[in-house]
Design a protein around this motif. Structure first.
Motif, short mmCIF file in Angstrom:
data_model
loop_
_atom_site.label_atom_id
_atom_site.label_comp_id
_atom_site.label_asym_id
_atom_site.label_seq_id
_atom_site.Cartn_x
_atom_site.Cartn_y
_atom_site.Cartn_z
N ASP A 1 5.91 8.48 0.17
CA ASP A 1 6.64 8.71 1.42
C ASP A 1 7.87 9.55 1.11
O ASP A 1 8.37 9.55 -0.03
CB ASP A 1 7.03 7.35 2.01
N ILE B 1 0.99 3.41 -4.11
CA ILE B 1 1.57 3.79 -2.81
C ILE B 1 3.06 3.47 -2.86
O ILE B 1 3.44 2.32 -3.09
CB ILE B 1 0.93 2.99 -1.66
N VAL B 2 3.90 4.48 -2.65
CA VAL B 2 5.35 4.25 -2.59
C VAL B 2 5.81 4.55 -1.18
O VAL B 2 5.83 5.72 -0.75
CB VAL B 2 6.09 5.14 -3.61
N ASP B 3 6.15 3.51 -0.44
CA ASP B 3 6.56 3.67 0.96
C ASP B 3 7.35 2.42 1.36
O ASP B 3 6.93 1.30 1.03
CB ASP B 3 5.30 3.83 1.85
N ASP B 4 8.46 2.61 2.05
CA ASP B 4 9.25 1.44 2.46
C ASP B 4 8.63 0.74 3.68
O ASP B 4 9.00 -0.37 4.01
CB ASP B 4 10.70 1.86 2.78
N ARG C 1 1.83 0.84 4.21
CA ARG C 1 1.22 0.46 2.92
C ARG C 1 -0.05 -0.35 3.16
O ARG C 1 -1.07 -0.15 2.48
CB ARG C 1 2.20 -0.34 2.06
N GLU D 1 1.43 -1.13 -5.16
CA GLU D 1 2.39 -0.79 -4.09
C GLU D 1 3.82 -0.93 -4.57
O GLU D 1 4.13 -1.83 -5.35
CB GLU D 1 2.19 -1.73 -2.90
N GLY E 1 7.89 -0.61 -2.71
CA GLY E 1 8.60 -0.46 -1.45
C GLY E 1 9.79 0.47 -1.54
O GLY E 1 10.47 0.72 -0.55
N ARG F 1 -3.58 0.94 1.93
CA ARG F 1 -4.28 0.10 0.94
C ARG F 1 -5.68 -0.24 1.45
O ARG F 1 -6.66 -0.13 0.72
CB ARG F 1 -3.48 -1.19 0.70
N GLU G 1 6.03 -1.33 5.33
CA GLU G 1 5.00 -2.28 4.90
C GLU G 1 3.68 -2.07 5.66
O GLU G 1 2.59 -2.18 5.09
CB GLU G 1 5.52 -3.69 5.17
N GLY H 1 8.87 2.48 -7.53
CA GLY H 1 7.73 3.36 -7.76
C GLY H 1 7.79 4.00 -9.14
O GLY H 1 6.80 3.99 -9.88
#
Ligand SMILES: [Zn+2]
Ligand SMILES: [Zn+2]
Length: 441
Positions: free
Chosen positions: A368, A322-325, A330, A346, A348, A334, A327, A353
Protein backbone atom coordinates in the motif's frame (compact mmCIF):
# COMPACT_ATOMS: atom_id res chain seq x y z
CA UNK A 1 3.80 -17.05 -43.89
CA UNK A 2 0.12 -17.25 -44.64
CA UNK A 3 -2.58 -15.91 -42.32
CA UNK A 4 -6.30 -16.63 -42.33
CA UNK A 5 -9.07 -15.53 -39.96
CA UNK A 6 -11.64 -18.20 -39.09
CA UNK A 7 -13.15 -16.41 -36.09
CA UNK A 8 -13.01 -12.71 -35.23
CA UNK A 9 -15.72 -12.27 -32.59
CA UNK A 10 -15.16 -11.89 -28.84
CA UNK A 11 -17.17 -13.34 -25.96
CA UNK A 12 -19.88 -15.24 -27.84
CA UNK A 13 -20.59 -16.24 -31.43
CA UNK A 14 -22.80 -13.69 -33.19
CA UNK A 15 -24.09 -15.11 -36.49
CA UNK A 16 -26.69 -13.32 -38.59
CA UNK A 17 -27.21 -10.84 -41.41
CA UNK A 18 -25.71 -7.93 -39.44
CA UNK A 19 -22.30 -9.62 -38.97
CA UNK A 20 -21.70 -11.07 -42.44
CA UNK A 21 -18.82 -8.78 -43.35
CA UNK A 22 -16.70 -9.02 -40.19
CA UNK A 23 -17.90 -12.45 -39.06
CA UNK A 24 -19.78 -14.08 -36.22
CA UNK A 25 -17.49 -16.94 -35.14
CA UNK A 26 -15.34 -16.55 -32.02
CA UNK A 27 -11.52 -16.38 -32.01
CA UNK A 28 -9.59 -18.64 -34.35
CA UNK A 29 -6.65 -17.65 -36.55
CA UNK A 30 -4.61 -19.98 -38.76
CA UNK A 31 -0.99 -19.25 -39.61
CA UNK A 32 1.00 -21.50 -41.94
CA UNK A 33 4.70 -20.90 -42.54
CA UNK A 34 6.40 -21.44 -45.90
CA UNK A 35 7.94 -24.62 -44.47
CA UNK A 36 4.41 -25.94 -43.83
CA UNK A 37 4.30 -25.51 -40.03
CA UNK A 38 0.65 -24.91 -39.14
CA UNK A 39 -0.33 -22.88 -36.06
CA UNK A 40 -3.91 -22.42 -34.88
CA UNK A 41 -4.34 -19.50 -32.51
CA UNK A 42 -7.31 -20.20 -30.25
CA UNK A 43 -10.19 -22.59 -30.82
CA UNK A 44 -13.31 -20.44 -30.65
CA UNK A 45 -16.24 -21.46 -32.84
CA UNK A 46 -14.14 -20.54 -35.90
CA UNK A 47 -12.26 -23.81 -35.32
CA UNK A 48 -15.27 -25.71 -36.72
CA UNK A 49 -15.10 -24.29 -40.29
CA UNK A 50 -11.29 -24.44 -40.12
CA UNK A 51 -11.52 -28.14 -39.25
CA UNK A 52 -13.92 -28.78 -42.14
CA UNK A 53 -11.56 -26.93 -44.51
CA UNK A 54 -8.55 -28.95 -43.37
CA UNK A 55 -10.44 -32.24 -43.70
CA UNK A 56 -11.31 -31.35 -47.31
CA UNK A 57 -8.09 -29.72 -48.49
CA UNK A 58 -5.06 -30.27 -46.21
CA UNK A 59 -2.37 -32.84 -46.73
CA UNK A 60 -2.99 -35.95 -44.55
CA UNK A 61 -2.25 -36.73 -41.82
CA UNK A 62 -3.06 -33.28 -40.45
CA UNK A 63 -0.41 -31.96 -38.08
CA UNK A 64 -0.75 -28.63 -36.25
CA UNK A 65 0.17 -26.74 -33.10
CA UNK A 66 -2.84 -25.26 -31.32
CA UNK A 67 -1.77 -22.15 -29.41
CA UNK A 68 -4.38 -21.25 -26.79
CA UNK A 69 -4.11 -17.74 -25.40
CA UNK A 70 -6.21 -18.81 -22.41
CA UNK A 71 -9.19 -21.01 -21.73
CA UNK A 72 -12.13 -18.59 -21.56
CA UNK A 73 -15.09 -20.04 -23.45
CA UNK A 74 -14.76 -17.95 -26.59
CA UNK A 75 -11.23 -19.35 -27.08
CA UNK A 76 -11.95 -23.07 -26.60
CA UNK A 77 -15.60 -23.69 -27.51
CA UNK A 78 -14.77 -24.80 -31.04
CA UNK A 79 -12.23 -27.39 -29.84
CA UNK A 80 -14.73 -30.31 -29.55
CA UNK A 81 -16.07 -29.41 -33.03
CA UNK A 82 -12.66 -29.38 -34.73
CA UNK A 83 -13.18 -32.47 -36.90
CA UNK A 84 -9.49 -33.40 -37.47
CA UNK A 85 -9.28 -34.28 -33.75
CA UNK A 86 -11.53 -37.28 -34.40
CA UNK A 87 -9.28 -38.83 -37.06
CA UNK A 88 -6.60 -41.39 -36.09
CA UNK A 89 -3.20 -40.51 -37.54
CA UNK A 90 -3.61 -36.73 -37.16
CA UNK A 91 -1.29 -35.15 -34.59
CA UNK A 92 -1.82 -32.02 -32.50
CA UNK A 93 0.27 -30.26 -29.92
CA UNK A 94 -1.90 -28.05 -27.70
CA UNK A 95 0.06 -25.24 -26.03
CA UNK A 96 -1.10 -22.63 -23.57
CA UNK A 97 -0.37 -21.00 -20.24
CA UNK A 98 -0.48 -23.29 -17.22
CA UNK A 99 -3.78 -22.87 -15.36
CA UNK A 100 -3.65 -21.52 -11.83
CA UNK A 101 -5.07 -24.75 -10.43
CA UNK A 102 -6.12 -26.88 -13.39
CA UNK A 103 -4.05 -28.30 -16.25
CA UNK A 104 -4.78 -27.63 -19.93
CA UNK A 105 -6.15 -31.16 -20.63
CA UNK A 106 -8.30 -30.93 -17.49
CA UNK A 107 -9.90 -27.66 -18.67
CA UNK A 108 -10.46 -28.98 -22.20
CA UNK A 109 -11.87 -32.29 -20.99
CA UNK A 110 -14.06 -30.38 -18.50
CA UNK A 111 -16.08 -28.84 -21.33
CA UNK A 112 -16.34 -32.29 -22.95
CA UNK A 113 -17.83 -34.09 -19.95
CA UNK A 114 -21.10 -35.89 -20.74
CA UNK A 115 -23.11 -33.09 -19.13
CA UNK A 116 -21.96 -30.76 -21.91
CA UNK A 117 -20.86 -32.92 -24.85
CA UNK A 118 -21.44 -36.47 -26.14
CA UNK A 119 -17.80 -37.47 -26.77
CA UNK A 120 -15.09 -37.33 -24.11
CA UNK A 121 -11.62 -35.93 -24.78
CA UNK A 122 -9.99 -39.32 -24.25
CA UNK A 123 -12.15 -40.83 -27.03
CA UNK A 124 -10.78 -38.55 -29.75
CA UNK A 125 -8.86 -40.48 -32.41
CA UNK A 126 -6.01 -38.08 -33.11
CA UNK A 127 -2.81 -38.05 -31.09
CA UNK A 128 -3.01 -34.98 -28.83
CA UNK A 129 -0.14 -33.85 -26.65
CA UNK A 130 -0.03 -30.85 -24.33
CA UNK A 131 2.65 -28.35 -23.41
CA UNK A 132 2.44 -25.65 -20.76
CA UNK A 133 4.15 -22.49 -21.98
CA UNK A 134 5.87 -19.96 -19.76
CA UNK A 135 6.94 -16.49 -20.81
CA UNK A 136 9.94 -16.61 -23.11
CA UNK A 137 11.11 -18.04 -26.41
CA UNK A 138 10.07 -21.52 -27.53
CA UNK A 139 10.85 -23.64 -30.58
CA UNK A 140 7.66 -25.20 -31.98
CA UNK A 141 7.66 -27.15 -35.28
CA UNK A 142 11.05 -25.58 -35.97
CA UNK A 143 9.60 -22.06 -35.60
CA UNK A 144 10.53 -19.51 -32.96
CA UNK A 145 7.47 -18.52 -30.93
CA UNK A 146 7.82 -16.09 -28.02
CA UNK A 147 5.20 -15.84 -25.31
CA UNK A 148 4.41 -12.98 -22.96
CA UNK A 149 1.71 -12.62 -20.31
CA UNK A 150 -1.18 -10.32 -21.12
CA UNK A 151 -3.27 -8.20 -18.75
CA UNK A 152 -6.47 -10.21 -18.42
CA UNK A 153 -8.43 -11.60 -15.45
CA UNK A 154 -7.23 -15.11 -16.41
CA UNK A 155 -3.68 -16.22 -17.10
CA UNK A 156 -3.41 -15.37 -20.81
CA UNK A 157 -0.41 -15.44 -23.15
CA UNK A 158 0.29 -13.33 -26.21
CA UNK A 159 2.40 -14.93 -28.94
CA UNK A 160 5.02 -13.63 -31.36
CA UNK A 161 5.89 -15.88 -34.31
CA UNK A 162 9.08 -15.25 -36.30
CA UNK A 163 9.14 -17.12 -39.60
CA UNK A 164 9.97 -16.56 -43.27
CA UNK A 165 11.68 -13.30 -42.32
CA UNK A 166 8.45 -11.85 -40.94
CA UNK A 167 7.01 -11.41 -37.46
CA UNK A 168 3.37 -11.84 -36.48
CA UNK A 169 1.78 -11.37 -33.07
CA UNK A 170 -1.50 -12.68 -31.70
CA UNK A 171 -2.54 -10.68 -28.62
CA UNK A 172 -5.93 -11.77 -27.20
CA UNK A 173 -7.27 -10.97 -24.61
CA UNK A 174 -5.59 -7.89 -23.15
CA UNK A 175 -6.57 -4.75 -21.25
CA UNK A 176 -4.58 -1.52 -20.82
CA UNK A 177 -2.58 -1.33 -17.60
CA UNK A 178 -3.26 2.40 -17.56
CA UNK A 179 -5.73 4.66 -19.32
CA UNK A 180 -4.78 7.01 -20.90
CA UNK A 181 -1.59 5.40 -22.14
CA UNK A 182 0.74 8.40 -21.96
CA UNK A 183 2.40 10.63 -19.36
CA UNK A 184 0.28 13.78 -19.47
CA UNK A 185 3.32 16.00 -19.99
CA UNK A 186 5.12 13.79 -22.54
CA UNK A 187 4.96 13.65 -26.34
CA UNK A 188 2.29 11.20 -27.50
CA UNK A 189 3.43 8.31 -29.70
CA UNK A 190 6.83 7.52 -28.17
CA UNK A 191 7.68 4.42 -26.16
CA UNK A 192 9.33 6.52 -23.44
CA UNK A 193 6.11 8.50 -23.00
CA UNK A 194 4.16 5.41 -21.88
CA UNK A 195 3.25 5.82 -18.21
CA UNK A 196 2.86 2.24 -16.93
CA UNK A 197 5.74 -0.24 -17.23
CA UNK A 198 3.23 -2.99 -18.07
CA UNK A 199 2.08 -1.12 -21.18
CA UNK A 200 5.69 -0.40 -22.14
CA UNK A 201 6.54 -4.12 -21.90
CA UNK A 202 3.50 -4.85 -24.07
CA UNK A 203 4.67 -2.29 -26.65
CA UNK A 204 8.21 -3.69 -26.69
CA UNK A 205 6.83 -7.18 -27.30
CA UNK A 206 5.25 -6.01 -30.57
CA UNK A 207 8.06 -3.64 -31.54
CA UNK A 208 8.80 -3.56 -35.28
CA UNK A 209 6.37 -6.39 -36.06
CA UNK A 210 5.03 -6.92 -39.56
CA UNK A 211 1.56 -7.91 -38.31
CA UNK A 212 -0.15 -7.50 -34.95
CA UNK A 213 -3.56 -9.11 -34.35
CA UNK A 214 -4.94 -7.52 -31.19
CA UNK A 215 -8.05 -7.59 -29.00
CA UNK A 216 -9.90 -4.29 -29.52
CA UNK A 217 -13.33 -5.13 -28.17
CA UNK A 218 -14.46 -1.64 -27.13
CA UNK A 219 -14.63 1.96 -28.18
CA UNK A 220 -13.20 4.45 -25.64
CA UNK A 221 -16.80 5.50 -24.87
CA UNK A 222 -17.75 1.94 -23.91
CA UNK A 223 -14.69 1.20 -21.81
CA UNK A 224 -15.33 2.83 -18.40
CA UNK A 225 -18.10 0.48 -17.16
CA UNK A 226 -16.19 -2.51 -18.54
CA UNK A 227 -12.85 -1.78 -16.87
CA UNK A 228 -11.23 -4.91 -15.37
CA UNK A 229 -13.08 -7.19 -17.82
CA UNK A 230 -9.77 -7.67 -19.63
CA UNK A 231 -10.23 -6.02 -23.04
CA UNK A 232 -8.79 -3.12 -24.99
CA UNK A 233 -10.20 -0.18 -26.90
CA UNK A 234 -9.24 0.36 -30.56
CA UNK A 235 -7.77 3.67 -29.45
CA UNK A 236 -5.33 2.11 -26.94
CA UNK A 237 -4.31 -0.60 -29.42
CA UNK A 238 -3.79 1.80 -32.32
CA UNK A 239 -1.71 4.18 -30.23
CA UNK A 240 0.49 1.52 -28.62
CA UNK A 241 1.04 -0.34 -31.91
CA UNK A 242 1.91 2.90 -33.74
CA UNK A 243 4.40 3.79 -30.99
CA UNK A 244 5.92 0.31 -31.32
CA UNK A 245 6.50 0.77 -35.07
CA UNK A 246 4.12 -2.01 -36.09
CA UNK A 247 3.62 -2.16 -39.87
CA UNK A 248 0.15 -3.70 -40.01
CA UNK A 249 -2.44 -3.76 -37.23
CA UNK A 250 -5.52 -5.98 -37.38
CA UNK A 251 -8.14 -5.32 -34.69
CA UNK A 252 -10.12 -8.37 -33.58
CA UNK A 253 -12.20 -9.92 -30.77
CA UNK A 254 -15.10 -7.75 -31.92
CA UNK A 255 -17.79 -7.07 -29.34
CA UNK A 256 -20.99 -9.11 -29.93
CA UNK A 257 -23.04 -5.87 -29.92
CA UNK A 258 -20.98 -4.36 -32.79
CA UNK A 259 -22.59 -5.01 -36.17
CA UNK A 260 -20.89 -4.54 -39.55
CA UNK A 261 -21.79 -0.86 -39.83
CA UNK A 262 -20.44 -0.15 -36.35
CA UNK A 263 -17.19 -2.04 -37.04
CA UNK A 264 -16.69 -0.13 -40.31
CA UNK A 265 -16.94 3.02 -38.20
CA UNK A 266 -14.35 1.70 -35.72
CA UNK A 267 -12.04 0.82 -38.62
CA UNK A 268 -12.23 4.38 -39.96
CA UNK A 269 -11.73 5.94 -36.55
CA UNK A 270 -8.67 3.75 -35.92
CA UNK A 271 -7.21 4.62 -39.33
CA UNK A 272 -7.75 8.34 -38.68
CA UNK A 273 -6.10 8.01 -35.28
CA UNK A 274 -2.99 6.31 -36.73
CA UNK A 275 -2.79 9.00 -39.43
CA UNK A 276 -3.15 11.77 -36.84
CA UNK A 277 -0.11 10.33 -35.04
CA UNK A 278 1.89 10.50 -38.27
CA UNK A 279 2.12 6.69 -38.34
CA UNK A 280 2.35 4.85 -41.69
CA UNK A 281 0.83 1.76 -40.00
CA UNK A 282 -1.99 0.06 -41.91
CA UNK A 283 -5.03 -0.54 -39.68
CA UNK A 284 -8.06 -2.71 -40.32
CA UNK A 285 -10.71 -4.70 -38.45
CA UNK A 286 -10.39 -8.47 -38.84
CA UNK A 287 -12.86 -10.03 -41.30
CA UNK A 288 -13.74 -13.70 -41.06
CA UNK A 289 -12.31 -15.46 -44.12
CA UNK A 290 -9.68 -12.79 -44.73
CA UNK A 291 -6.41 -14.27 -45.93
CA UNK A 292 -2.99 -12.69 -46.50
CA UNK A 293 0.65 -13.64 -46.98
CA UNK A 294 3.49 -11.88 -45.23
CA UNK A 295 7.11 -12.03 -46.15
CA UNK A 296 10.06 -9.87 -45.49
CA UNK A 297 13.22 -9.95 -47.60
CA UNK A 298 15.52 -9.57 -44.62
CA UNK A 299 14.38 -9.74 -41.04
CA UNK A 300 15.56 -6.75 -39.08
CA UNK A 301 17.25 -8.55 -36.20
CA UNK A 302 17.30 -5.44 -34.09
CA UNK A 303 13.52 -5.48 -33.99
CA UNK A 304 13.33 -8.90 -32.38
CA UNK A 305 12.71 -8.48 -28.68
CA UNK A 306 14.62 -10.93 -26.54
CA UNK A 307 12.36 -12.32 -23.87
CA UNK A 308 13.82 -14.16 -20.96
CA UNK A 309 12.30 -17.51 -20.24
CA UNK A 310 10.76 -18.09 -16.87
CA UNK A 311 10.29 -21.42 -15.20
CA UNK A 312 6.57 -22.29 -15.05
CA UNK A 313 7.16 -24.51 -12.02
CA UNK A 314 8.09 -21.42 -10.00
CA UNK A 315 4.81 -19.73 -10.71
CA UNK A 316 2.67 -22.30 -8.90
CA UNK A 317 2.59 -21.21 -5.28
CA UNK A 318 4.28 -18.07 -4.02
CA UNK A 319 4.91 -16.62 -0.58
CA UNK A 320 3.30 -13.17 -0.76
CA UNK A 321 3.69 -10.45 1.88
CA UNK A 322 0.82 -7.92 2.09
CA UNK A 323 1.78 -4.59 3.67
CA UNK A 324 -1.30 -2.45 4.23
CA UNK A 325 -2.70 -0.65 7.29
CA UNK A 326 -6.26 -1.45 6.14
CA UNK A 327 -7.28 -4.72 7.76
CA UNK A 328 -10.26 -5.22 5.40
CA UNK A 329 -8.06 -4.87 2.35
CA UNK A 330 -5.56 -7.37 3.78
CA UNK A 331 -8.44 -9.78 4.38
CA UNK A 332 -9.70 -9.48 0.77
CA UNK A 333 -6.23 -9.78 -0.75
CA UNK A 334 -5.37 -12.75 1.48
CA UNK A 335 -8.61 -14.49 0.54
CA UNK A 336 -7.94 -14.01 -3.19
CA UNK A 337 -4.32 -15.15 -2.96
CA UNK A 338 -4.94 -18.18 -0.73
CA UNK A 339 -7.74 -19.22 -3.09
CA UNK A 340 -5.23 -19.03 -5.95
CA UNK A 341 -2.90 -21.36 -4.05
CA UNK A 342 -0.44 -18.86 -2.59
CA UNK A 343 0.80 -18.53 0.99
CA UNK A 344 0.30 -15.13 2.61
CA UNK A 345 2.07 -13.09 5.28
CA UNK A 346 0.65 -9.78 6.54
CA UNK A 347 2.04 -6.58 7.98
CA UNK A 348 0.02 -3.57 9.13
CA UNK A 349 2.82 -1.02 8.72
CA UNK A 350 5.86 -0.27 6.58
CA UNK A 351 8.28 -0.91 9.47
CA UNK A 352 6.75 -4.32 10.19
CA UNK A 353 6.79 -5.13 6.47
CA UNK A 354 10.51 -4.46 6.12
CA UNK A 355 11.36 -6.67 9.08
CA UNK A 356 9.15 -9.51 7.76
CA UNK A 357 10.98 -9.28 4.42
CA UNK A 358 14.30 -9.79 6.31
CA UNK A 359 13.00 -12.77 8.25
CA UNK A 360 10.81 -14.63 5.73
CA UNK A 361 12.29 -13.67 2.34
CA UNK A 362 8.89 -13.61 0.54
CA UNK A 363 8.62 -14.16 -3.23
CA UNK A 364 6.59 -11.00 -3.75
CA UNK A 365 5.42 -7.88 -1.92
CA UNK A 366 1.96 -6.32 -2.19
CA UNK A 367 2.42 -2.78 -0.93
CA UNK A 368 0.00 0.00 0.00
CA UNK A 369 1.20 3.60 -0.47
CA UNK A 370 -0.80 5.61 2.03
CA UNK A 371 0.05 4.31 5.52
CA UNK A 372 0.60 6.10 8.82
CA UNK A 373 4.29 6.17 9.78
CA UNK A 374 6.45 4.85 6.96
CA UNK A 375 4.56 5.18 3.66
CA UNK A 376 4.90 2.84 0.69
CA UNK A 377 7.37 5.04 -1.21
CA UNK A 378 9.75 4.96 1.77
CA UNK A 379 9.37 1.18 2.10
CA UNK A 380 10.27 0.85 -1.60
CA UNK A 381 13.23 3.23 -1.31
CA UNK A 382 14.70 1.38 1.70
CA UNK A 383 14.06 -2.01 0.13
CA UNK A 384 15.77 -1.14 -3.14
CA UNK A 385 18.72 0.51 -1.37
CA UNK A 386 19.60 -2.54 0.66
CA UNK A 387 18.96 -5.19 -2.01
CA UNK A 388 21.94 -6.95 -3.54
CA UNK A 389 20.60 -10.00 -5.43
CA UNK A 390 17.40 -10.56 -7.40
CA UNK A 391 15.07 -7.65 -6.66
CA UNK A 392 11.92 -8.49 -4.75
CA UNK A 393 8.92 -8.05 -7.09
CA UNK A 394 6.67 -5.33 -5.68
CA UNK A 395 3.07 -4.62 -6.70
CA UNK A 396 1.87 -1.28 -5.43
CA UNK A 397 -1.81 -1.78 -4.57
CA UNK A 398 -3.36 1.55 -3.78
CA UNK A 399 -6.49 3.67 -3.82
CA UNK A 400 -4.37 6.51 -5.25
CA UNK A 401 -5.24 6.34 -8.94
CA UNK A 402 -3.43 9.53 -9.97
CA UNK A 403 -0.65 9.71 -12.51
CA UNK A 404 1.90 11.13 -10.05
CA UNK A 405 1.52 8.19 -7.64
CA UNK A 406 2.02 5.72 -10.48
CA UNK A 407 5.04 7.57 -11.87
CA UNK A 408 6.67 7.88 -8.46
CA UNK A 409 6.06 4.23 -7.67
CA UNK A 410 7.88 3.13 -10.82
CA UNK A 411 10.68 5.61 -10.11
CA UNK A 412 11.09 4.15 -6.62
CA UNK A 413 11.32 0.65 -8.14
CA UNK A 414 7.81 -0.82 -8.15
CA UNK A 415 7.35 -3.72 -10.58
CA UNK A 416 3.63 -3.11 -11.06
CA UNK A 417 0.98 -0.61 -10.02
CA UNK A 418 -2.58 -1.71 -9.40
CA UNK A 419 -5.48 0.49 -8.31
CA UNK A 420 -8.05 -0.67 -5.75
CA UNK A 421 -10.58 -2.17 -5.96
CA UNK A 422 -9.25 -5.31 -7.60
CA UNK A 423 -10.94 -8.56 -8.59
CA UNK A 424 -9.51 -11.84 -7.19
CA UNK A 425 -8.47 -13.30 -10.60
CA UNK A 426 -6.96 -9.97 -11.61
CA UNK A 427 -4.82 -9.91 -8.48
CA UNK A 428 -3.64 -13.51 -8.99
CA UNK A 429 -2.68 -12.84 -12.62
CA UNK A 430 -0.79 -9.66 -11.75
CA UNK A 431 1.05 -11.48 -8.94
CA UNK A 432 2.13 -14.27 -11.29
CA UNK A 433 3.11 -11.86 -14.09
CA UNK A 434 5.00 -9.63 -11.70
CA UNK A 435 6.94 -12.57 -10.27
CA UNK A 436 7.82 -13.75 -13.79
CA UNK A 437 9.10 -10.30 -14.83
CA UNK A 438 10.96 -9.35 -11.70
CA UNK A 439 14.41 -10.50 -12.77
CA UNK A 440 14.26 -7.99 -15.62
CA UNK A 441 13.96 -4.95 -13.40
ZN1 LIG B 1 -12.02 -13.63 -25.31
ZN1 LIG C 1 -10.75 -13.86 -22.06
Amino acid sequence: MNLRFWGTRGSIATPGPSTIEFGGNTSCVEVVTNSGARFIFDCGTGARPLGAHLMAHAQKPIVATIMLSHTHWDHIQGFPFFAPLFVPGNRFLVCGPPGAKTSLPEVLSGQMEYTYFPVELAQLGAKITYQDLAEGAHELQGVRVSAQLLNHPAIALGYRVEADGASLLYLCDHEPFWEPLWHSAAAVGRLESILHDGDRRHALFMQGADVVIHDAQYTPEEYAPKKNWGHSTYSYVTQIAAAAGVKRLILTHHDPTHDDAFLSGIEMRAQDLAASMGSPMEVSCAREGYEASFEHEALDKTSVTEIHSSDPSHSGSLLVLIVDDDEDLRFLARKALVHAGHTVLEAGSGEEGLSLIEIHKPDLLLLDLNMPGMNGFEVLRRLRTRETGRPLPVIVLTALGDEESARSSFQFGATDFLIKPFTPPQLDVRVRACFAHADRL
